[in-house]
Design an enzyme around this catalytic site. Structure first.
Site, mmCIF file in Angstrom:
data_model
loop_
_atom_site.group_PDB
_atom_site.id
_atom_site.type_symbol
_atom_site.label_atom_id
_atom_site.label_comp_id
_atom_site.label_asym_id
_atom_site.label_seq_id
_atom_site.Cartn_x
_atom_site.Cartn_y
_atom_site.Cartn_z
ATOM 1 N N LYS A 8 0.844 -1.208 0.000
ATOM 2 C CA LYS A 8 0.000 0.000 0.000
ATOM 3 C C LYS A 8 0.880 1.259 0.000
ATOM 4 O O LYS A 8 0.654 2.168 -0.780
ATOM 5 C CB LYS A 8 -0.898 0.045 1.247
ATOM 6 C CG LYS A 8 -1.837 -1.124 1.409
ATOM 7 C CD LYS A 8 -2.789 -0.920 2.582
ATOM 8 C CE LYS A 8 -2.132 -0.891 3.952
ATOM 9 N NZ LYS A 8 -1.513 -2.149 4.382
ATOM 10 N N ARG A 55 -8.920 1.665 9.526
ATOM 11 C CA ARG A 55 -8.623 0.245 9.750
ATOM 12 C C ARG A 55 -9.717 -0.435 10.558
ATOM 13 O O ARG A 55 -9.595 -1.629 10.838
ATOM 14 C CB ARG A 55 -7.298 0.125 10.509
ATOM 15 C CG ARG A 55 -6.097 -0.199 9.627
ATOM 16 C CD ARG A 55 -4.899 -0.244 10.546
ATOM 17 N NE ARG A 55 -3.798 -1.021 10.075
ATOM 18 C CZ ARG A 55 -2.667 -0.485 9.587
ATOM 19 N NH1 ARG A 55 -2.548 0.799 9.445
ATOM 20 N NH2 ARG A 55 -1.666 -1.271 9.259
ATOM 21 N N ARG A 108 11.610 -6.521 4.518
ATOM 22 C CA ARG A 108 11.434 -5.063 4.410
ATOM 23 C C ARG A 108 12.486 -4.299 5.210
ATOM 24 O O ARG A 108 12.797 -4.639 6.343
ATOM 25 C CB ARG A 108 10.034 -4.688 4.916
ATOM 26 C CG ARG A 108 9.767 -3.194 4.887
ATOM 27 C CD ARG A 108 8.321 -2.866 4.785
ATOM 28 N NE ARG A 108 7.549 -3.215 5.972
ATOM 29 C CZ ARG A 108 6.214 -3.065 6.039
ATOM 30 N NH1 ARG A 108 5.544 -2.612 5.007
ATOM 31 N NH2 ARG A 108 5.580 -3.404 7.124
ATOM 32 N N ARG A 118 11.873 -2.502 10.865
ATOM 33 C CA ARG A 118 10.831 -2.064 11.797
ATOM 34 C C ARG A 118 10.673 -3.077 12.925
ATOM 35 O O ARG A 118 10.721 -4.281 12.691
ATOM 36 C CB ARG A 118 9.491 -1.917 11.053
ATOM 37 C CG ARG A 118 9.326 -0.579 10.389
ATOM 38 C CD ARG A 118 8.109 -0.520 9.507
ATOM 39 N NE ARG A 118 6.877 -1.011 10.118
ATOM 40 C CZ ARG A 118 5.673 -0.903 9.550
ATOM 41 N NH1 ARG A 118 5.550 -0.310 8.368
ATOM 42 N NH2 ARG A 118 4.602 -1.378 10.138
ATOM 43 N N ARG A 139 -0.477 -9.117 13.433
ATOM 44 C CA ARG A 139 -1.012 -8.008 12.632
ATOM 45 C C ARG A 139 -1.990 -8.539 11.589
ATOM 46 O O ARG A 139 -3.016 -7.920 11.307
ATOM 47 C CB ARG A 139 0.131 -7.245 11.950
ATOM 48 C CG ARG A 139 0.882 -6.374 12.945
ATOM 49 C CD ARG A 139 2.269 -6.014 12.476
ATOM 50 N NE ARG A 139 2.289 -5.165 11.307
ATOM 51 C CZ ARG A 139 3.361 -4.994 10.546
ATOM 52 N NH1 ARG A 139 4.495 -5.625 10.817
ATOM 53 N NH2 ARG A 139 3.305 -4.197 9.519
HETATM 54 P P1 AMP Z 1 1.495 0.392 9.177
HETATM 55 O O1 AMP Z 1 2.739 1.198 9.020
HETATM 56 O O2 AMP Z 1 0.343 0.950 8.406
HETATM 57 O O3 AMP Z 1 1.712 -1.081 8.953
HETATM 58 O O4 AMP Z 1 1.075 0.541 10.716
HETATM 59 C C1 AMP Z 1 1.910 0.069 11.748
HETATM 60 C C2 AMP Z 1 1.124 -0.057 13.036
HETATM 61 O O5 AMP Z 1 0.600 1.218 13.425
HETATM 62 C C3 AMP Z 1 -0.106 -0.956 12.962
HETATM 63 O O6 AMP Z 1 0.209 -2.328 13.142
HETATM 64 C C4 AMP Z 1 -0.951 -0.407 14.123
HETATM 65 O O7 AMP Z 1 -0.445 -0.822 15.368
HETATM 66 C C5 AMP Z 1 -0.680 1.095 14.011
HETATM 67 N N1 AMP Z 1 -1.662 1.751 13.136
HETATM 68 C C6 AMP Z 1 -1.434 2.388 11.951
HETATM 69 N N2 AMP Z 1 -2.562 2.888 11.434
HETATM 70 C C7 AMP Z 1 -3.551 2.556 12.300
HETATM 71 C C8 AMP Z 1 -4.975 2.763 12.322
HETATM 72 N N3 AMP Z 1 -5.607 3.414 11.317
HETATM 73 N N4 AMP Z 1 -5.662 2.269 13.372
HETATM 74 C C9 AMP Z 1 -5.056 1.627 14.402
HETATM 75 N N5 AMP Z 1 -3.731 1.386 14.434
HETATM 76 C C10 AMP Z 1 -2.971 1.843 13.395
#
Ligand code: AMP
Length: 212
Positions: free
Chosen positions: A13, A88, A122, A153, A164
């Site tokens: 994404k 989400r 990654r 990360r 996740r």
């Molecule tokens: P991402 O970089 O999008 O994979 O997000 C990393 C982590 O941030 C996720 O696993 C969640 O813990 C948190 N996170 C990011 N966006 C959201 C969201 N819209 N709602 C809740 N948690 C989020």
């Protein structure tokens, strides 16, 4: 142009959102990137979010909603934006509906094994945020664009990825139906190269916006 990317973690994404944001000159708004920045800056919000992120859980809705409301109200988002990683949950989607209109939701459809392999490889630049696969990097520690330090990360390990993915299936996947009901969901299979997927997304956008 108000777009949103939906799909499991590691579906690409962010990679696709960065490309489209550059092409259309609108901001790429990633709640994950925003949270990581808050953690880096040691803010109260960052401290609150950190334990959820490292455990592979979603950060509570109220924290995310406050943050995103502020972000999309900024002047650079007035001509459009690309949301990546938000909403989400159903509650987040409902709040977003009250704030603005989405033209299209691009759902990248990936298989679990594909995701796990991709997330384990990654690497992210600590300076410019560029994302790579380890196999793309000649120097495993340094960003080819800005020479920043490249890191893994904290939540990109197999155990956390599985958590996740399970959060995604339980809380985020229902949004596929939510946006299908609104007639704005477009499925893009996670097949082919990064360029192939960008082309498939652009073809969909072409059907929505007559000219761009
Ligand atoms: P991402 O970089 O999008 O994979 O997000 C990393 C982590 O941030 C996720 O696993 C969640 O813990 C948190 N996170 C990011 N966006 C959201 C969201 N819209 N709602 C809740 N948690 C989020």
């Amino acid at each position: 142009m108000n777009l949103m990317f939906l799909g499991p973690p590691g579906a690409g994404k962010g990679t696709q959102a960065v490309r489209l944001a550059e092409q259309f000159n609108i901001p790429h708004i990633s709640t994950g990137d925003m949270l990581r920045q808050e953690i880096k800056n040691g803010t109260e919000l960052g401290i609150k979010a950190k334990s959820y992120i490292s455990e592979g859980k979603l950060v509570p809705d109220d924290v995310i909603i406050g943050m995103i409301k502020e972000r999309i109200a900024k002047p650079d988002a007035s001509k459009g934006f690309i949301l990546d990683g938000f909403p989400r949950t159903r509650e987040q989607a409902q709040v977003l509906e009250g704030l603005t209109r989405l033209d299209a939701v691009i759902n990248i459809d990936s298989r679990d094994e594909q995701i796990i392999k991709r997330i384990c490889g990654r690497r992210v630049c600590s300076e410019c945020g560029a994302v790579y696969q380890e196999s793309q990097l000649e120097d495993k520690n340094s960003c080819p664009k800005c020479q920043g330090r490249v890191y893994i990360r904290e939540d990109d390990n197999e155990e956390t990825i599985r958590k996740r993915l399970s959060e995604y299936k339980k809380k985020t996947m229902p949004l596929i139906d939510f946006y299908t009901e609104r007639g704005i969901l477009h499925n893009i299979p996670d097949n082919g190269t990064i360029d192939d997927i960008t082309q498939n997304i652009l073809a969909v956008l072409h059907t929505i916006y007559d000219s761009y």
